[in-house]
Design a protein around this motif. Structure first.
Motif, PDB file in Angstrom:
ATOM      1  N   LEU A  16     -21.415  11.703  33.897  1.00 13.11           N
ATOM      2  CA  LEU A  16     -21.428  12.427  35.166  1.00 13.11           C
ATOM      3  C   LEU A  16     -20.752  11.623  36.270  1.00 13.11           C
ATOM      4  O   LEU A  16     -20.037  12.178  37.109  1.00 13.11           O
ATOM      5  N   ALA A  17     -20.962  10.311  36.263  1.00  8.37           N
ATOM      6  CA  ALA A  17     -20.301   9.462  37.255  1.00  8.37           C
ATOM      7  C   ALA A  17     -18.790   9.496  37.070  1.00  8.37           C
ATOM      8  O   ALA A  17     -18.029   9.542  38.040  1.00  8.37           O
ATOM      9  N   GLU A  18     -18.349   9.470  35.807  1.00 12.22           N
ATOM     10  CA  GLU A  18     -16.919   9.572  35.507  1.00 12.22           C
ATOM     11  C   GLU A  18     -16.376  10.924  35.969  1.00 12.22           C
ATOM     12  O   GLU A  18     -15.301  11.007  36.572  1.00 12.22           O
ATOM     13  N   ALA A  19     -17.112  11.987  35.658  1.00 10.13           N
ATOM     14  CA  ALA A  19     -16.666  13.332  36.025  1.00 10.13           C
ATOM     15  C   ALA A  19     -16.588  13.484  37.538  1.00 10.13           C
ATOM     16  O   ALA A  19     -15.618  14.053  38.073  1.00 10.13           O
ATOM     17  N   GLU A  20     -17.589  12.985  38.240  1.00  8.85           N
ATOM     18  CA  GLU A  20     -17.597  13.086  39.706  1.00  8.85           C
ATOM     19  C   GLU A  20     -16.407  12.348  40.301  1.00  8.85           C
ATOM     20  O   GLU A  20     -15.754  12.835  41.230  1.00  8.85           O
ATOM     21  N   ALA A  21     -16.097  11.167  39.746  1.00 10.49           N
ATOM     22  CA  ALA A  21     -14.968  10.388  40.255  1.00 10.49           C
ATOM     23  C   ALA A  21     -13.646  11.123  40.019  1.00 10.49           C
ATOM     24  O   ALA A  21     -12.775  11.154  40.903  1.00 10.49           O
ATOM     25  N   ASP A  22     -13.499  11.723  38.828  1.00  9.44           N
ATOM     26  CA  ASP A  22     -12.272  12.459  38.529  1.00  9.44           C
ATOM     27  C   ASP A  22     -12.121  13.678  39.425  1.00  9.44           C
ATOM     28  O   ASP A  22     -11.029  13.971  39.935  1.00  9.44           O
ATOM     29  N   ILE A  23     -13.205  14.416  39.602  1.00 11.16           N
ATOM     30  CA  ILE A  23     -13.150  15.621  40.438  1.00 11.16           C
ATOM     31  C   ILE A  23     -12.901  15.257  41.896  1.00 11.16           C
ATOM     32  O   ILE A  23     -12.116  15.920  42.594  1.00 11.16           O
ATOM     33  N   LYS A  24     -13.536  14.199  42.339  1.00  6.16           N
ATOM     34  CA  LYS A  24     -13.320  13.744  43.720  1.00  6.16           C
ATOM     35  C   LYS A  24     -11.857  13.362  43.936  1.00  6.16           C
ATOM     36  O   LYS A  24     -11.249  13.721  44.946  1.00  6.16           O
ATOM     37  N   ALA A  25     -11.281  12.641  42.970  1.00  4.02           N
ATOM     38  CA  ALA A  25      -9.892  12.199  43.092  1.00  4.02           C
ATOM     39  C   ALA A  25      -8.916  13.365  43.098  1.00  4.02           C
ATOM     40  O   ALA A  25      -7.840  13.276  43.705  1.00  4.02           O
ATOM     41  N   GLN A  26      -9.282  14.457  42.436  1.00  2.00           N
ATOM     42  CA  GLN A  26      -8.363  15.589  42.326  1.00  2.00           C
ATOM     43  C   GLN A  26      -8.879  16.842  43.038  1.00  2.00           C
ATOM     44  O   GLN A  26      -8.423  17.949  42.770  1.00  2.00           O
ATOM     45  N   SER A  27      -9.823  16.652  43.933  1.00  2.00           N
ATOM     46  CA  SER A  27     -10.377  17.814  44.636  1.00  2.00           C
ATOM     47  C   SER A  27      -9.319  18.531  45.466  1.00  2.00           C
ATOM     48  O   SER A  27      -9.332  19.772  45.565  1.00  2.00           O
ATOM     49  N   ASP A  28      -8.392  17.785  46.043  1.00  2.00           N
ATOM     50  CA  ASP A  28      -7.332  18.429  46.824  1.00  2.00           C
ATOM     51  C   ASP A  28      -6.440  19.283  45.925  1.00  2.00           C
ATOM     52  O   ASP A  28      -6.052  20.398  46.301  1.00  2.00           O
ATOM     53  N   LEU A  29      -6.122  18.760  44.738  1.00  2.00           N
ATOM     54  CA  LEU A  29      -5.302  19.536  43.800  1.00  2.00           C
ATOM     55  C   LEU A  29      -6.036  20.795  43.349  1.00  2.00           C
ATOM     56  O   LEU A  29      -5.441  21.881  43.290  1.00  2.00           O
TER      57      LEU A  29
END
Length: 208
Positions: A16-29
């Protein structure tokens, strides 16, 4: 490899921590993708949902695997707006009903298949409708097939499947209102699903 491995709830929280980091990094996209064929809030909503899940990460890590997944699903239903909240919530809650602390690849494949069917029912959609299902279904097939280098193949499968939504015409969801104008755009839910599978693959590689 996932075959014959034991998956603890703490592994889920690492994912979940990995997923949150990935989604946060690409939230603008994700937001840009959604702005083209939807409401333009998918990135914001997914980021908010996974941030909310992480605030309860210690509680989740103390639960059984099934209860942890159901907890994730409940939070996503409450915190992620639009159609994505209920759909992702359904996915995780259905997984949680089928999985226990000790699972094999075959058990994961069975549970994931059941979860996909639950998402189909909830969204009244199917593979080929330009939704998250167009990523989840081929990922399910890859899990079922098993074999060597499964994490890398899951990652590649998910990203290729997300790309494959670009030429599709949307049949379900807000994008379907655009008709032919939905062609030429990646489905935002397919992209966020691929990011979540990325995180799964990362954790699998880290614990293999």
């Amino acid at each position: 490899m996932i075959t014959e491995s034991t998956v603890q709830a703490r592994t889920i929280t690492t994912w979940l921590a990995e997923a949150e980091a990935d989604i946060k990094a690409q939230s603008d996209l994700l937001t840009q993708l959604d702005a083209a064929i939807g409401d333009g809030d998918h990135g914001i909503n997914m980021r908010r949902g996974f941030e909310a899940v992480l605030t309860d990460v210690e509680t989740l890590s103390a639960k059984t695997l099934g209860d942890a997944l159901k907890g994730v699903g409940t939070t996503l239903v409450m915190k992620v707006g639009g159609a994505s909240g209920p759909l992702y919530g359904t996915l995780f809650m259905a997984l949680g009903k089928s999985l226990t602390d000790e699972i094999t690849r075959e058990a994961v494949a069975d549970a994931f298949g059941q979860a996909i069917e639950a998402v189909k029912l909830r969204g009244k959609s199917d593979v080929g409708h330009k939704t998250m299902l167009d990523v989840l279904a081929p990922v399910h097939a890859a899990i079922r097939a098993g074999g060597e280098d499964l994490p890398a193949r899951l990652r590649a499968t998910a990203h290729a499947a997300a790309q494959a939504t670009i030429p599709m015409k949307a049949i379900r969801g807000r994008a379907s209102f655009l008709g032919e104008r939905s062609v030429g755009h990646m489905d935002p839910g397919a992209r966020s699903s691929a990011l979540i599978i990325d995180a799964v693959a990362d954790v699998m590689e880290g614990t293999a």
